[in-house]
Structures are given as structure tokens and as C-alpha cells.
Write a protein that holds these residues in place. Sequence first.
Motif, PDB file in Angstrom:
ATOM      1  N   VAL A 181      13.792   7.935   7.918  1.00  0.00           N
ATOM      2  CA  VAL A 181      12.581   6.786   8.274  1.00  0.00           C
ATOM      3  C   VAL A 181      11.325   7.752   8.236  1.00  0.00           C
ATOM      4  N   ASP A 182      10.436   6.871   7.573  1.00  0.00           N
ATOM      5  CA  ASP A 182       8.904   7.622   7.517  1.00  0.00           C
ATOM      6  C   ASP A 182       8.320   7.301   9.048  1.00  0.00           C
ATOM      7  N   VAL A 183       7.851   8.322   9.471  1.00  0.00           N
ATOM      8  CA  VAL A 183       6.830   7.920  10.694  1.00  0.00           C
ATOM      9  C   VAL A 183       5.546   8.566  10.599  1.00  0.00           C
ATOM     10  N   ILE A 185       0.759  -1.171  -0.077  1.00  0.00           N
ATOM     11  CA  ILE A 185      -0.042  -0.083   0.037  1.00  0.00           C
ATOM     12  C   ILE A 185       0.881   1.332  -0.182  1.00  0.00           C
ATOM     13  N   HIS A 186       1.755   1.213   0.743  1.00  0.00           N
ATOM     14  CA  HIS A 186       3.032   2.498   0.953  1.00  0.00           C
ATOM     15  C   HIS A 186       3.561   2.727  -0.303  1.00  0.00           C
ATOM     16  N   HIS A 187       3.963   1.711  -1.152  1.00  0.00           N
ATOM     17  CA  HIS A 187       4.594   1.912  -2.373  1.00  0.00           C
ATOM     18  C   HIS A 187       3.693   2.276  -3.404  1.00  0.00           C
ATOM     19  N   ASN A 196      11.642  11.678  -0.697  1.00  0.00           N
ATOM     20  CA  ASN A 196      11.704  10.848   0.419  1.00  0.00           C
ATOM     21  C   ASN A 196      11.267   9.523   0.318  1.00  0.00           C
ATOM     22  N   HIS A 197      10.411   9.115  -0.303  1.00  0.00           N
ATOM     23  CA  HIS A 197      10.057   7.779  -0.491  1.00  0.00           C
ATOM     24  C   HIS A 197      10.808   7.024  -1.248  1.00  0.00           C
ATOM     25  N   SER A 198      11.601   7.614  -2.576  1.00  0.00           N
ATOM     26  CA  SER A 198      12.432   7.047  -3.184  1.00  0.00           C
ATOM     27  C   SER A 198      13.641   6.542  -2.333  1.00  0.00           C
ATOM     28  N   GLU A 223       1.771   7.665   9.947  1.00  0.00           N
ATOM     29  CA  GLU A 223       1.216   6.440  10.460  1.00  0.00           C
ATOM     30  C   GLU A 223       1.037   5.504   9.657  1.00  0.00           C
ATOM     31  N   HIS A 224       0.723   5.773   8.012  1.00  0.00           N
ATOM     32  CA  HIS A 224       0.726   4.789   7.000  1.00  0.00           C
ATOM     33  C   HIS A 224       1.785   3.931   6.786  1.00  0.00           C
ATOM     34  N   ALA A 225       2.930   4.373   7.603  1.00  0.00           N
ATOM     35  CA  ALA A 225       4.316   3.355   7.559  1.00  0.00           C
ATOM     36  C   ALA A 225       4.171   2.251   8.420  1.00  0.00           C
TER      37      ALA A 225
HETATM   38 MN    MN Z   1       5.037   7.261   3.552  1.00  0.00          MN
END
Ligand code: MN
Length: 200
Positions: A162-164, A25-27, A80-82, A166-168
Motif C-alpha cells: 500500500v502506497d502511503v 493523477i497517480h497512474h 511498486n506502482h505496477s 501523500e499523493h496516494a
Molecule cells: Mn505513488
Amino acid sequence: MYEVPALTYSFDALQPHIDSTTMQIHHDKHHAAYVSKLNAALEGHEGLQSKSVEALLRDIDSVPEAIRGAVRNHGGGHANHSLFWSVMGPGGGGAPSGDLASAINAAFGSFENFQERFSGAAAGQFGSGWGWLVATESGLEVIARPNQDSPLMEGKTPLLGVDVWEHAYYLHYQNRRPEYLKAWWNTVQWDTVAERLKQG
Ligand code: MN
């Protein structure tokens, strides 16, 4: 047109630390939404579209005011996600070596101190955001920033993030952000982080 980079590992490769559904879901949903909104914001801005997302963020002040907020949020989300996918992987964890280890020791005294600072910053970020290890002209720093704000906008080079949001972590860890952070260290690919330091 910006594109979501394909993962170099499978959605379940980071289990048990990060579950497969969260990764998918995140990606495929969250990251994809940042990319499609970034592309929509830059429609008609050919000069900007030709820049890398990192270059857009480094020079955020030159982005027209009407779309600056969208580039900050969605371009930040894309960059950021990449980075996030690239610094994680199966068989990660442990501690860095070489120049990266030396730079961490110089800035924080020890790897353990660094981990404590980084986890503390990420756990303490109020609401959604990211914890970062960044390179600056004066060495390495740990910072936390809200939303999708990129350290690139401040002239800092993100090495590890690091993604903080909540979806992470919410599906598996619910409200237990510190538990997610503790597990997340086991996914970190220190060779990739070291390469980012080398490239500046
Ligand atoms: Mn994220």
C-alpha cells in the motif's frame, strides 16, 4: 523502454474508497514520471534495459554506482506502482482463502491480527513510503519501507503493498492516513495476492 501498464479497471472503479482524480493523477502522472526517469537513467545501458524492473531491483548491487540511486528510486517506483494497481480492483476486500489464508494465519495468528499489523506499519511509516506483506524464506512478514525502496532489494518478495505517499490519498483524505488505509482494504484483490504467493 519500460512502460506504465494500463489499468485493468477505470479510474473511478475504486470509488468511494479511492477517488477518480487521485487514481488518474497517480497512474498517468506519478507512475509515468517514474517510468520516464527510469528510462532516462538507463539510456546507453542496453544490458540493463533488457532486464525486467524486478530483476534490476533484485540485483541492485550490480547496477553501476552512477545510476544506482536513480534505478532504486525510479525503478522502485515503477515496480511498486505496477504491483499496487494489480492488487486493487472493484469489488475487492474481504479475506483471503486457501494457501494464502493458511500462510497468514501461520505468521500472524489470524487475518485480523495481520490487518492490524499491516495497517499499523503503513500508518507508522514516517514520511513517504509503503506498507508491505512480503514472502521470505521463513514465511510471511509485514514491513514498511521509505520512499520507493522495494522489498526485492532485500531478497523479499512483495505480495501486497500500500502506497502511503501523500499523493496516494491527500486529495480525498488530506492528513487522515489511517482513514485511507481503512478504506483501502475494500479494494484488495486477494486472488491476485494469492497468485503472487504461488508464483514466489
Ligand atoms: Mn505513488
